[in-house]
Scaffold this active site. Sequence first.
Site, PDB file in Angstrom:
ATOM      1  N   ALA A   1      49.081  23.883  45.083  1.00  0.00           N
ATOM      2  CA  ALA A   1      49.142  24.471  46.424  1.00  0.00           C
ATOM      3  C   ALA A   1      49.182  25.991  46.328  1.00  0.00           C
ATOM      4  CB  ALA A   1      50.373  23.949  47.159  1.00  0.00           C
TER       5      ALA A   1
ATOM      6  N   CYS B   1      41.207  36.593  38.740  1.00  0.00           N
ATOM      7  CA  CYS B   1      39.975  36.005  38.185  1.00  0.00           C
ATOM      8  C   CYS B   1      39.164  36.880  37.243  1.00  0.00           C
ATOM      9  CB  CYS B   1      39.067  35.581  39.325  1.00  0.00           C
ATOM     10  SG  CYS B   1      39.641  34.100  40.133  1.00  0.00           S
TER      11      CYS B   1
ATOM     12  N   GLU C   1      35.321  27.568  43.319  1.00  0.00           N
ATOM     13  CA  GLU C   1      35.618  28.261  44.568  1.00  0.00           C
ATOM     14  C   GLU C   1      35.250  29.739  44.418  1.00  0.00           C
ATOM     15  OE1 GLU C   1      36.533  26.900  47.578  1.00  0.00           O
ATOM     16  OE2 GLU C   1      35.732  28.910  47.803  1.00  0.00           O
TER      17      GLU C   1
ATOM     18  N   LEU D   1      35.910  31.997  46.905  1.00  0.00           N
ATOM     19  CA  LEU D   1      36.596  32.801  47.922  1.00  0.00           C
ATOM     20  C   LEU D   1      37.261  34.021  47.289  1.00  0.00           C
ATOM     21  CD1 LEU D   1      39.952  32.468  47.822  1.00  0.00           C
ATOM     22  CD2 LEU D   1      39.393  30.228  48.701  1.00  0.00           C
TER      23      LEU D   1
ATOM     24  N   PHE E   1      46.735  44.047  44.417  1.00  0.00           N
ATOM     25  CA  PHE E   1      45.518  44.395  43.662  1.00  0.00           C
ATOM     26  C   PHE E   1      44.372  44.814  44.564  1.00  0.00           C
ATOM     27  CE2 PHE E   1      42.255  41.033  43.841  1.00  0.00           C
ATOM     28  CZ  PHE E   1      42.945  39.988  44.450  1.00  0.00           C
TER      29      PHE E   1
ATOM     30  N   LYS F   1      30.270  30.092  37.838  1.00  0.00           N
ATOM     31  CA  LYS F   1      31.494  30.706  38.356  1.00  0.00           C
ATOM     32  C   LYS F   1      31.913  31.883  37.456  1.00  0.00           C
ATOM     33  CE  LYS F   1      35.513  31.278  40.238  1.00  0.00           C
ATOM     34  NZ  LYS F   1      35.887  31.632  41.558  1.00  0.00           N
ATOM     35  N   LEU F   2      31.925  31.633  36.142  1.00  0.00           N
ATOM     36  CA  LEU F   2      32.314  32.710  35.221  1.00  0.00           C
ATOM     37  C   LEU F   2      31.344  33.876  35.330  1.00  0.00           C
ATOM     38  CD1 LEU F   2      33.273  30.949  31.847  1.00  0.00           C
ATOM     39  CD2 LEU F   2      34.736  31.627  33.732  1.00  0.00           C
TER      40      LEU F   2
ATOM     41  N   GLY G   1      40.284  50.539  39.198  1.00  0.00           N
ATOM     42  CA  GLY G   1      39.961  49.421  38.312  1.00  0.00           C
ATOM     43  C   GLY G   1      40.197  48.112  39.039  1.00  0.00           C
TER      44      GLY G   1
HETATM   45  C1  UDX Z   1      37.067  37.589  43.112  1.00  0.00           C
HETATM   46  C2  UDX Z   1      35.657  37.186  43.547  1.00  0.00           C
HETATM   47  O1  UDX Z   1      35.167  38.133  44.509  1.00  0.00           O
HETATM   48  C3  UDX Z   1      35.666  35.777  44.142  1.00  0.00           C
HETATM   49  O2  UDX Z   1      34.347  35.363  44.449  1.00  0.00           O
HETATM   50  C4  UDX Z   1      36.285  34.818  43.129  1.00  0.00           C
HETATM   51  O3  UDX Z   1      36.365  33.508  43.673  1.00  0.00           O
HETATM   52  C5  UDX Z   1      37.669  35.280  42.706  1.00  0.00           C
HETATM   53  O4  UDX Z   1      37.598  36.623  42.213  1.00  0.00           O
HETATM   54  P1  UDX Z   1      39.222  38.481  44.355  1.00  0.00           P
HETATM   55  O5  UDX Z   1      39.795  38.637  42.978  1.00  0.00           O
HETATM   56  O6  UDX Z   1      40.042  37.833  45.386  1.00  0.00           O
HETATM   57  O7  UDX Z   1      37.861  37.655  44.275  1.00  0.00           O
HETATM   58  O8  UDX Z   1      38.874  39.931  44.913  1.00  0.00           O
HETATM   59  P2  UDX Z   1      37.610  40.887  44.990  1.00  0.00           P
HETATM   60  O9  UDX Z   1      37.411  41.277  46.396  1.00  0.00           O
HETATM   61  O10 UDX Z   1      36.453  40.365  44.282  1.00  0.00           O
HETATM   62  O11 UDX Z   1      38.175  42.175  44.239  1.00  0.00           O
HETATM   63  C6  UDX Z   1      38.521  42.162  42.873  1.00  0.00           C
HETATM   64  C7  UDX Z   1      38.982  43.525  42.441  1.00  0.00           C
HETATM   65  O12 UDX Z   1      37.897  44.444  42.434  1.00  0.00           O
HETATM   66  C8  UDX Z   1      40.052  44.157  43.342  1.00  0.00           C
HETATM   67  O13 UDX Z   1      41.036  44.774  42.545  1.00  0.00           O
HETATM   68  C9  UDX Z   1      39.283  45.161  44.163  1.00  0.00           C
HETATM   69  O14 UDX Z   1      40.079  46.229  44.617  1.00  0.00           O
HETATM   70  C10 UDX Z   1      38.259  45.630  43.148  1.00  0.00           C
HETATM   71  N1  UDX Z   1      37.045  46.186  43.776  1.00  0.00           N
HETATM   72  C11 UDX Z   1      36.226  45.404  44.541  1.00  0.00           C
HETATM   73  C12 UDX Z   1      36.730  47.530  43.553  1.00  0.00           C
HETATM   74  O15 UDX Z   1      37.457  48.258  42.852  1.00  0.00           O
HETATM   75  N2  UDX Z   1      35.580  48.022  44.118  1.00  0.00           N
HETATM   76  C13 UDX Z   1      34.741  47.265  44.886  1.00  0.00           C
HETATM   77  O16 UDX Z   1      33.721  47.799  45.351  1.00  0.00           O
HETATM   78  C14 UDX Z   1      35.078  45.912  45.108  1.00  0.00           C
HETATM   79  P1  ADP Z   2      45.325  29.660  41.967  1.00  0.00           P
HETATM   80  O1  ADP Z   2      45.206  31.130  42.231  1.00  0.00           O
HETATM   81  O2  ADP Z   2      44.280  29.161  40.998  1.00  0.00           O
HETATM   82  O3  ADP Z   2      45.389  28.820  43.207  1.00  0.00           O
HETATM   83  P2  ADP Z   2      48.217  29.475  41.641  1.00  0.00           P
HETATM   84  O4  ADP Z   2      49.024  29.853  40.438  1.00  0.00           O
HETATM   85  O5  ADP Z   2      48.365  30.271  42.894  1.00  0.00           O
HETATM   86  O6  ADP Z   2      46.704  29.446  41.154  1.00  0.00           O
HETATM   87  O7  ADP Z   2      48.513  27.955  42.032  1.00  0.00           O
HETATM   88  C1  ADP Z   2      48.476  26.883  41.162  1.00  0.00           C
HETATM   89  C2  ADP Z   2      49.539  25.874  41.574  1.00  0.00           C
HETATM   90  O8  ADP Z   2      49.373  24.691  40.786  1.00  0.00           O
HETATM   91  C3  ADP Z   2      50.988  26.321  41.348  1.00  0.00           C
HETATM   92  O9  ADP Z   2      51.685  26.294  42.583  1.00  0.00           O
HETATM   93  C4  ADP Z   2      51.569  25.276  40.350  1.00  0.00           C
HETATM   94  O10 ADP Z   2      52.915  24.928  40.637  1.00  0.00           O
HETATM   95  C5  ADP Z   2      50.647  24.081  40.592  1.00  0.00           C
HETATM   96  N1  ADP Z   2      50.587  23.131  39.470  1.00  0.00           N
HETATM   97  C6  ADP Z   2      50.315  23.381  38.179  1.00  0.00           C
HETATM   98  N2  ADP Z   2      50.290  22.242  37.445  1.00  0.00           N
HETATM   99  C7  ADP Z   2      50.558  21.216  38.312  1.00  0.00           C
HETATM  100  C8  ADP Z   2      50.654  19.767  38.203  1.00  0.00           C
HETATM  101  N3  ADP Z   2      50.465  19.146  37.040  1.00  0.00           N
HETATM  102  N4  ADP Z   2      50.952  19.076  39.302  1.00  0.00           N
HETATM  103  C9  ADP Z   2      51.135  19.680  40.505  1.00  0.00           C
HETATM  104  N5  ADP Z   2      51.033  21.017  40.675  1.00  0.00           N
HETATM  105  C10 ADP Z   2      50.745  21.786  39.613  1.00  0.00           C
END
Ligand code: UDX
Ligand code: ADP
Length: 484
Positions: A16, A285, A174, A176, A347, A229-230, A280
């Site tokens: 969650a 991710c 995902e 997002l 961040f 994704k990577l 930076g």
């Molecule tokens: C990222 C990917 O965008 C998303 O698709 C993936 O699922 C998860 O990782 P997120 O980490 O939530 O999402 O944020 P993002 O908006 O991508 O920003 C990442 C970092 O880059 C932040 O620290 C942001 O401030 C920085 N950033 C972004 C910059 O410094 N300059 C930019 O122009 C855009």
């Molecule tokens: P993400 O950004 O990928 O959603 P988070 O660290 O915010 O990662 O959330 C991952 C969640 O998964 C945590 O709340 C953690 O407690 C839960 N979790 C990890 N392992 C298990 C498991 N075996 N069963 C249920 N929940 C789990």
Amino acid sequence: MTKPLTKIRNICCIGAGYVGGPTMAVIADRCPFIKVTVVDLNEKRIAAWNSKDLSQLPVYEPGLDAVVKRARGRNLHFSTEVDLTISQADMVFISVNTPTKTKGLGSGQASDLRWVEACARQVANSAEGHTIVVEKSTLPVRTAETVQSILQASQEPKDEQTKQKTFVVLSNPEFLAEGTAISDLESPDRVLIGGEDSEAIEALAGIYKEWVPAEKILRTNLWSSELSKLTANAFLAQRISSINSVASLCEVTGADVKEVAKAIGADSRIGTKFLNAGPGFGGSCFKKDILNLVYLCRHFGLPEVADYWQKVVTLNTWQQDRIARLVVKKLFGTVTSKKIALLGFAFKADTNDTREAPAIRIAKDLLEEGACLAIYDPKVDAKQIETDLTLPPNYVLADKSSSPKEINNAEGIWWPSQNVKEAALGADAILILTEWDEFQYLNWKEIAPLMRQPAWVFDTRSVVNANAVKSTGLRLWRVGDGAQ
Ligand code: UDX
Ligand code: ADP
């Protein structure tokens, strides 16, 4: 013998967190005929998801409260009953954390898959009948193989009475971004489904089709999906390191990175997005995924490719260190016992997430140099900052930090501030690290007289109105601005 499944009625999401919570909330909102239950081992987290006061949800995302309000209690549930929920589900999403390993083989690069593996075992034990298992967490390529083999091992019926279990594994990464999670989920650029079993793929596609145009739902094989994704994250992060590298060049050549970004972004092949220079990249991710890619490349005997992607992370760390060094240099070569107002710890804006936030490294560098940091972030609480800095706040000083004299000989301390003015009081510098809206509209006429002169504003996000700052006599440094 597999049970044909065209329509999914019961979804379980394990995890969650930032991904599982919002994603499932949107699925439940858009598919009222599906029962969606999000489970987590963390009781506090589940309690927070269930809290009546929607401002207490464990994840802050614009628009999330409204979605949760509509669906929670109707067909969206949050529970700690992991096994029971798995047993009732036709589809189980694995959305648990996959941080970078801190020890052992692949330490510092490979993802730690212990939580994913534990989930797979739990699903293997508790599932009943036919279950589609969907990888939602960002995972290294070929993780599905691990999940599949754990699930397969449990498929054999133990005795005559036990019903046979069957599983299909899909990858559905995902994309997002935090801060825009709800709009990204409601109108995604694409939905990616990787797998081999067309019936399972269509069952998952059927869910998304409720609100995503069919042409945006892409189907690939498992490994392409995991690798996409990577790679998507690596490409995005690479753009940020590229523009940050150019920012440093702008600063010494007299160019302005904002102008350069505008000029190159006008080329439709390059595009305008992700060209903002800053302190930076952070977030859960980018770094993790690139390090994963680097590890994979080395594993598969591609050291040159590994080195290429590694540089994206190296440049990012360098940018953070360079900003800390620059602050010290501008403050006459020392920040020992000087008060610095650090504005923004998340961040990026519109999130309370601090994972890999540039502010952590920059703050640590400045504390190491002896600075006294008054930290203000509209969404990050003091407890989180304490965890990230591995240093408790010094509240004694926070009470009377009004003038530099009172800071006396304190060094390497920090405390939380309630607002910008409180942080700026008696400070030698303001350092903006997150692009929160409110930092764009600061009243510099009111702030400047509060600071100890000559005072600096370091704008690592290019958010302030430069003329408004300079007109008050404050000195301004803006990332990538060579004209200063
Ligand atoms: C990222 C990917 O965008 C998303 O698709 C993936 O699922 C998860 O990782 P997120 O980490 O939530 O999402 O944020 P993002 O908006 O991508 O920003 C990442 C970092 O880059 C932040 O620290 C942001 O401030 C920085 N950033 C972004 C910059 O410094 N300059 C930019 O122009 C855009
Ligand atoms: P993400 O950004 O990928 O959603 P988070 O660290 O915010 O990662 O959330 C991952 C969640 O998964 C945590 O709340 C953690 O407690 C839960 N979790 C990890 N392992 C298990 C498991 N075996 N069963 C249920 N929940 C789990």
